[in-house]
Design an enzyme around this catalytic site. Structure first.
Site, PDB file in Angstrom:
ATOM      1  N   GLU A 180      -3.614   8.022   7.665  1.00 23.42           N
ATOM      2  CA  GLU A 180      -4.694   7.284   6.984  1.00 23.42           C
ATOM      3  C   GLU A 180      -4.826   6.050   7.840  1.00 23.42           C
ATOM      4  O   GLU A 180      -6.341   5.412   8.119  1.00 23.42           O
ATOM      5  CB  GLU A 180      -4.211   6.592   5.495  1.00 23.42           C
ATOM      6  N   GLU A 213       2.133   1.837  -3.258  1.00 20.88           N
ATOM      7  CA  GLU A 213       0.879   2.769  -4.145  1.00 20.88           C
ATOM      8  C   GLU A 213       0.736   3.877  -4.156  1.00 20.88           C
ATOM      9  O   GLU A 213       0.753   4.824  -4.979  1.00 20.88           O
ATOM     10  CB  GLU A 213      -0.334   1.947  -3.666  1.00 20.88           C
ATOM     11  N   HIS A 214       1.030   4.630  -2.787  1.00 23.39           N
ATOM     12  CA  HIS A 214       1.042   6.066  -2.483  1.00 23.39           C
ATOM     13  C   HIS A 214       2.251   6.639  -3.344  1.00 23.39           C
ATOM     14  O   HIS A 214       2.232   7.518  -3.964  1.00 23.39           O
ATOM     15  CB  HIS A 214       1.319   6.366  -0.971  1.00 23.39           C
ATOM     16  N   HIS A 256       0.867  -1.422   0.050  1.00 28.95           N
ATOM     17  CA  HIS A 256      -0.231  -0.166  -0.050  1.00 28.95           C
ATOM     18  C   HIS A 256       0.918   1.330   0.070  1.00 28.95           C
ATOM     19  O   HIS A 256       0.557   2.225  -0.626  1.00 28.95           O
ATOM     20  CB  HIS A 256      -0.868   0.293   1.291  1.00 28.95           C
TER      21      HIS A 256
END
Lengths: 537, 441
Positions: free
Chosen positions: A217, A140-141, A137
Site C-alpha cells: 500500500e 486498522e488492517h 494504520h
C-alpha cells in the site's frame, strides 16, 4: 475549463490535492491508481466501470478511497443552520453516552432503506512515537484479522453476505471503521463492531502477511506517486516536534521492523468504549439505535487511557526549502505555512478567515489562481490552495501547483506568492468574498445528499472533542468573516519566514531504465509493436 | 460477555436467514418519470423533494470512442472547452454566474458518453441562474481559440505526466491491443492532440450533441411541470439535426500475448484482459455473479483471498467486467513489488484458469447473490447515486423496469448458468497481458 467531477464525498474543491491524501488511509483494497485518472484526460476506457450500471463496487472497495473522505474544506456542509433565505434540511440527530463512556450519535435520513455505521476511535498516527510510525494504520488492517467469534477473513464476508460494504480509514487524529448496510442489518454491524472493540485476537502469521500488504500500500500510494512523496517530505520538513511530521502510512523502515506485539499493545492501549464514538446515519430511529448499542457495546469495560502531551510545535525561525527527485512527467511545487487549528467554533475566527482565504485563492473556477494563473497568465496547469484546521495538531495552509510547459517551478512559485502578496497588500473584494460564501452555503446543502458524509462530519468533530453539533455552526461563522479579517490572516500567517517549500524535480522514466521489447510467455507476442507503447516519452 | 455472544449468533442468523432480501429491496426508490422533448431528447425525472437541490445531467453519444481517426482527445477537449465562453458571455462571467449562486457544473467523457452535469440549489433564483448558464453553454458555445489553445496545452501537460507513470503506460499499451481498429482502443498521444484544431471542436459539438439520442436526467426538488419546462429549454438549446451515427461493435480480435514495458517504479503494474460484454448482454447477470466470486467481490473474492490475504503480494487485485454500449471489456488489475511480478502474475493466471475450469461453488454463488441483491439499495441511496444509475439506464436504452428487475435477475442466476457463461465468455489462454515495471528477465 470544465472540471471533471470528483468522486464522492469530495466536496472539497478548495483543498490542495496533495493534502487530500494525508488524512485517510484505508484498510481494504482500493481501486488502484487507474481508477483515479480523470476520465477527461485519458482516452482509453477507465478500468473502473464508467457508468452507474456497471458492476457494483465490491464490498471493501468503497467510495472512500482514502483520499477525500472526511476532509473538510471551507465548504464543509453542516447539518442545519438556517442561512439567509435558503431552505435547509431540518436537523434530525441526537446523541447519548453509555455508562462505559461510549458516545453515540444518530443522524436520521429516511430517503432510502439504508444506514451507515461508523465507529471512531480517538487515536491516530499523532499518537505514535518515533520508530513506530504507521502503527495506528497497521492496527486498522489487523482489526479484520479475527476474534474468537469472527475468525480471520470472516468480518467482511459476513457483512457482504448481508448485502453490506465495510472498510476503515486511519487519520492523524482518529481511526474509524464503517459498514454501509440495509437498515435491517443494523444489529449485525453493531454486534460485530462491539466484538472487535475488545476481542481482537490475531496470529503472528496473519500479522506477517498483512504487514506486507501495508508495505505494498505504501509503494502504491506514496513511493510511486511523486506528489505524495513531495507531501511526505514537506510535512517532515515543515514540522519539527509535532508528530504530524510523520506519514500516516509510516516510514518503510518502521514498517519493516514492526512486530505483531507492537500492534497488540497498541490495541490494548487505545481500543475501549471510553475512547470511541458510534455514529449511525440513515433510515434508523435513535431509540432503536440506543437500545441496540446498549445491548452490544453496553457490557464492554472501559479502561484508563494514556495521557497525551501537547507536543506544541515551536515557532519556525526561517523559511525552509527542499527538493524531491522522483520519476515524474512534470515539475510541481507545494508550499505549507503553519496556522491556527480550530479549537472553539464560537470564538475563534482566524481559522475561518484562512478557510475563506483558500477559497478566494482557489475556489472552483473563479478563484484567483484559476482566473489569473491558469487562465490569464497561463503559468500553471493547475494551482490550488487549502487550509486544514479541524485537527488536533497545528493547522496547515497549503498552496500547490503544476507549472505550465515551459514555465519553471521558480516562476510559478513567484506567481503564486504574488497572488498572496496582492491580498496582503490590497485585501479581497466584497464581491469575491460573497461568491466564496455562496459556495459555502450550497456545499453545506449538497453535503446532505450523502449520509456517509454526514456521519463523517459528526465523527470528525466528535473525535477531536469539538461538539459535533457545532459543525452546523461553521457555515454561519464563515458568513460572519469580513474581507478585512481575510487580509489580516494573510498578513499574519502567510509570511516568508514561515514558508516551507518543496519542489519536485522530475526524473524522466526512460532515464532509469531503457524500455525493452516484449518478452514472451505462453501466448504469442505481437510481432510488431508500435514503438510509442514501449518507449516512455 | 454472554449477552454479546448470543447477540452475535442472533445477528448472524438474521443476516443469513430470509433468502435473498429481495422483498426488502423492492420497496425502495421513487418512480422514474419519462417523456420525450419536442426535439426528441429522452427525459428521465425523479421528483425528490427531501433536499432543496437539483441535479441535471445531459448524456450524449460523444465519448472518447467517437474521436476522429488521428485526433484522439477531441471529445475531451470539447467538454473541457464547453464553458469557455458563449455568444453572450466570456468564461469568467459564466463561471462567476454559477459560483455566485453556489452551483457546480462538471463535465467528463467516458468511452461512449459525454456527460455534462449541473448541481444547483432548487430555490428559484439559484436554479434559474444556473440552468440559464447551462442552457446558454449548450446553445452557443463559442470555443474561443485562446481558451482552446490553453486547454490543449494543459491536456498535453497532463498526458506527459501519465506517460511517466506505470499505470498510464499500462493503459496505453492495453487498450489499443484490446480493441484494435476500434474507437475503444484509441489513445491520446501528443501528436493526436496537436492535430486537433479549434474548428474540430465546433464541428464535433454540432454533429454529436443533438437532442435526438440525448438523454436528460433530472433528480431533485422540482415539480413535473418545472421539469418539463427545463427539459424543453435544454433540448431546444442543443444543435439541430438528426441523431448522430453510433459506433458498431468491435470486429477485430484482441492482440493476445504479453507486453512488457520497463519502468523504474517500486511496483510492477499488471493488467490482463480480453473483450467482455456490452450492456444488454444475455449473460449480464451470470457474468456479474461470476465476477464477484472471481475478483469483483473484494475480500469475498478468490483473487483477493489468494493474492492479498494468503500471500500479502498486493494491496489490491480486482477483476472487472466493464460493459460498454457496443462491446465491453473484462480485465484483471493488480500492483505488486517489482521483484514479485512473475510470482503474482502466475498466481493470478492459475486462479483464473481454475475458476473458469470449475466455476464457483454453491456457497460462493449463494454469497455472491446475497451481496449483489442485498447491496442494491446502497446503489440508490442518494440523489447523486440515483442520477448516476438512471442516466446510465437511459443512455444504454435499458428496459424501463431495469432498476426493479435487477435484484430479481441477480437472485435468479443458477450455478449452471454461471458455469456455462464463464466457459463461453472467459478465455484464460487468449488473454492480453501488460506488465509495466518489474524485474527484467
Amino acid at each position: 475549463m470544465l472540471k471533471t467531477p470528483l468522486p464522492f464525498p469530495s466536496r472539497c474543491r478548495w483543498q490542495a490535492a496533495w493534502l487530500l491524501s494525508i488524512l485517510l488511509v484505508c484498510a481494504s483494497q482500493t481501486p488502484p491508481a487507474l481508477a483515479g485518472t480523470p476520465a477527461s484526460l485519458v482516452s482509453p476506457p477507465s478500468l473502473t466501470p464508467p457508468t452507474g450500471l456497471s458492476p457494483p463496487p465490491a464490498p471493501g472497495s468503497t467510495a472512500n478511497k482514502g483520499s477525500t473522505a472526511g476532509k473538510r474544506s471551507t465548504a464543509s456542509p453542516g447539518s442545519t443552520a438556517g442561512l439567509g433565505s435558503t431552505a435547509t434540511p431540518s436537523p434530525l440527530d441526537t446523541e447519548r453516552t453509555l455508562a462505559n463512556g461510549l458516545r453515540i450519535v444518530v443522524h436520521e435520513d429516511h430517503r432510502a432503506p439504508t444506514a451507515v455505521v461508523q465507529v471512531w476511535y480517538r487515536v491516530g498516527s499523532v499518537d505514535e512515537s518515533d520508530g513506530h510510525s504507521g502503527l495506528a494504520h497497521v492496527l486498522e488492517h489487523m482489526m479484520f484479522k479475527g476474534t474468537p467469534k469472527v475468525p480471520v477473513g470472516r468480518f467482511s464476508k459476513i457483512i457482504a453476505r448481508a448485502g453490506g460494504k465495510d472498510n476503515a480509514f486511519t487519520g492523524q487524529d482518529h481511526t474509524a471503521y464503517f459498514e454501509q448496510i440495509h437498515r435491517d442489518q443494523l444489529a449485525l454491524a453493531l454486534t460485530m463492531e462491539a466484538d472487535r472493540m475488545v476481542n481482537l485476537s490475531f496470529r503472528d502469521s496473519d500479522f506477517a502477511s498483512e504487514i506486507k500488504v501495508v508495505m505494498e500500500e505504501r509503494h502504491l500510494r506514496t513511493d510511486d506517486q511523486p506528489k505524495a512523496l513531495v507531501e511526505e517530505q514537506l510535512m517532515a520538513t515543515a514540522l519539527v516536534s509535532n508528530p504530524y511530521r510523520r506519514p500516516i502510512i509510516g516510514w518503510l523502515d518502521d514498517l519493516q521492523h514492526m512486530t505483531a506485539d507492537d500492534a497488540r499493545s497498541w490495541y490494548r492501549t487505545w481500543y475501549a468504549p471510553n475512547n470511541a464514538i458510534l455514529v449511525v446515519a440513515g433510515d434508523v430511529q435513535p431509540e432503536q439505535v440506543f437500545r441496540l448499542a446498549q445491548k452490544t457495546f453496553g457490557p464492554l469495560k472501559p479502561h484508563p487511557l494514556p495521557q497525551r502531551r501537547p507536543q506544541q510545535e515551536p515557532e519556525q525561525l526561517g523559511a525552509r526549502r527542499i527538493a524531491v527527485r522522483a520519476t515524474a512527467g512534470q515539475p510541481y511545487l507545494a508550499i505549507a505555512w503553519p496556522g491556527p487549528a480550530l479549537r472553539d467554533v464560537e470564538h475563534d475566527w482566524e481559522p475561518f478567515a484562512l478557510e475563506l482565504l483558500a477559497g478566494v485563492l482557489a475556489g472552483g473556477d473563479t478563484g484567483r489562481f484559476g482566473e489569473h494563473l491558469v487562465h490569464g497568465d497561463q503559468v500553471a496547469v493547475t494551482a490550488d490552495a487549502g487550509f486544514e484546521d479541524i485537527r488536533r495538531g497545528p493547522g496547515i495552509f497549503s498552496v500547490e501547483g503544476t507549472p505550465a510547459p515551459g514555465v519553471t517551478a521558480e516562476a510559478l512559485e513567484r506567481s503564486l506568492l504574488a497572488q498572496i502578496h496582492d491580498i496582503q497588500q490590497h485585501g479581497v473584494s466584497e464581491g469575491e468574498l460573497k461568491r466564496v460564501k455562496a459556495q459555502v452555503i450550497s456545499e453545506q446543502i449538497y453535503g446532505h445528499d450523502s449520509t456517509f458524509f454526514q456521519a463523517m462530519q459528526i465523527g470528525t468533530f466528535d473525535a477531536l472533542g469539538l461538539p459535533w453539533r457545532e459543525a452546523d455552526r461553521v457555515p454561519v461563522r464563515l458568513q460572519q468573516i469580513t474581507a478585512e479579517q481575510v487580509r489580516q490572516v494573510a498578513q499574519r500567517y502567510l509570511i516568508p519566514e514561515h514558508a516551507n517549500l518543496a519542489v519536485l524535480e522530475p526524473l524522466p522514466v526512460g532515464k532509469a531504465s531503457a524500455p525493452t521489447p516484449a518478452g514472451e510467455t505462453g501466448a504469442a507476442v505481437p510481432a510488431a509493436v508500435p514503438a510509442e507503447d514501449h518507449h516512455a516519452h | 460477555m454472554r449477552i454479546e455472544h448470543t447477540m452475535l449468533r442472533a445477528a448472524l442468523r438474521l443476516a443469513l436467514a430470509g433468502g435473498l432480501l429481495v422483498a426488502a429491496v423492492a420497496n425502495a426508490a421513487l418512480p422514474i418519470q419519462r417523456w420525450q422533448t419536442r426535439q426528441g431528447a429522452q427525459v428521465q425525472f425523479v421528483e425528490e423533494h427531501a433536499l432543496p437541490m437539483l441535479d441535471v445531467q445531459l448524456d450524449v453519444a460523444a465519448g472518447n470512442a467517437y474521436d476522429p481517426a488521428g485526433k484522439a482527445g477531441l471529445a475531451d477537449l470539447v467538454v473541457q472547452n464547453l464553458n469557455d465562453g458563449t455568444a453572450q458571455r466570456d468564461e469568467q462571467t459564466l463561471a462567476r454566474a454559477l459560483a455566485d449562486v453556489g452551483a457546480v457544473l462538471t463535465a467528463h467523457t467516458g468511452q461512449d458518453r459525454a456527460t455534462v452535469a449541473l448541481r444547483t440549489l432548487s430555490a428559484a433564483e439559484a436554479r434559474t441562474a444556473a440552468t440559464g448558464v447551462l442552457t446558454e453553454i449548450l446553445q452557443s458555445p463559442a470555443f474561443p481559440a485562446a481558451a482552446f489553445e490553453r486547454e490543449r496545452a494543459r491536456s498535453l501537460a497532463t498526458l506527459q505526466e501519465s506517460l511517466a507513470q506505470a499505470d498510464g503506460l499500462a493503459e496505453r499499451a492495453f487498450y489499443p491491443r484490446l480493441f484494435p481498429g476500434h474507437g475503444y482502443g484509441a489513445v491520446i498521444s501528443p501528436e493526436s492532440l496537436q492535430a486537433i484544431q479549434r474548428d474540430d471542436l465546433d464541428r464535433f459539438y454540432r454533429a454529436r450533441y443533438r437532442a435526438p439520442g440525448a438523454v436528460l436526467t433530472l433528480v431533485g426538488d422540482l415539480s413535473r411541470a418545472e421539469a418539463e419546462r427545463l427539459a424543453e429549454q435544454l433540448a431546444a438549446a442543443l444543435p439541430a439535426g438528426p441523431a448522430a451515427a453510433l459506433l458498431t461493435a468491435p470486429t477485430e480480435a484482441v492482440q493476445a500475448g504479453e507486453i512488457r514495458i520497463d519502468h523504474p517504479g517500486t511496483q510492477a503494474h499488471i493488467l490482463l484482459g480480453q473483450q467482455g460484454m456490452a450492456f444488454g448482454d444475455p449473460d449480464y447477470a451470470a457474468l456479474m455473479v461470476a465476477n464477484y466470486v472471481l475478483g469483483g467481490g473484494g475480500f469475498s473474492s478468490r483473487l483477493t483471498d489468494e493474492v492479498r490475504e494468503k500471500r500479502g503480494l498486493t494491496y489490491g487485485v480486482t477483476s472487472t467486467f466493464t460493459p460498454l454500449a457496443h462491446g465491453g471489456m473484462f480485465s484483471i488489475q493488480l500492483e505488486t513489488r517489482r521483484d514479485q511480478a512473475q510470482q503474482a502474475l502466475a498466481l493470478v493466471r492459475k486462479v483464473l484458469a481454475d475458476f473458469v475450469a470449475q466455476g464457483p461453488t454453491e456457497a460462493e454463488l449463494r454469497d455472491a447473490k446475497r451481496y449483489l441483491v442485498g447491496s442494491f439499495p446502497l446503489r440508490l441511496d442518494s440523489n447523486h447515486k440515483q442520477l448516476d444509475f438512471i442516466s446510465s439506464m437511459g443512455f444504454h436504452h435499458l428496459p424501463a423496469d431495469w432498476r426493479e428487475a435487477y435484484p430479481r435477475q441477480m437472485a435468479a442466476v443458477t450455478l449452471a448458468q454461471v458455469r456455462d457463461a464463464i466457459r463461453r465468455r472467459l478465455h484464460p489462454d487468449q488473454l492480453l497481458t501488460v506488465v509495466v515495471g518489474g524485474e527484467a528477465r
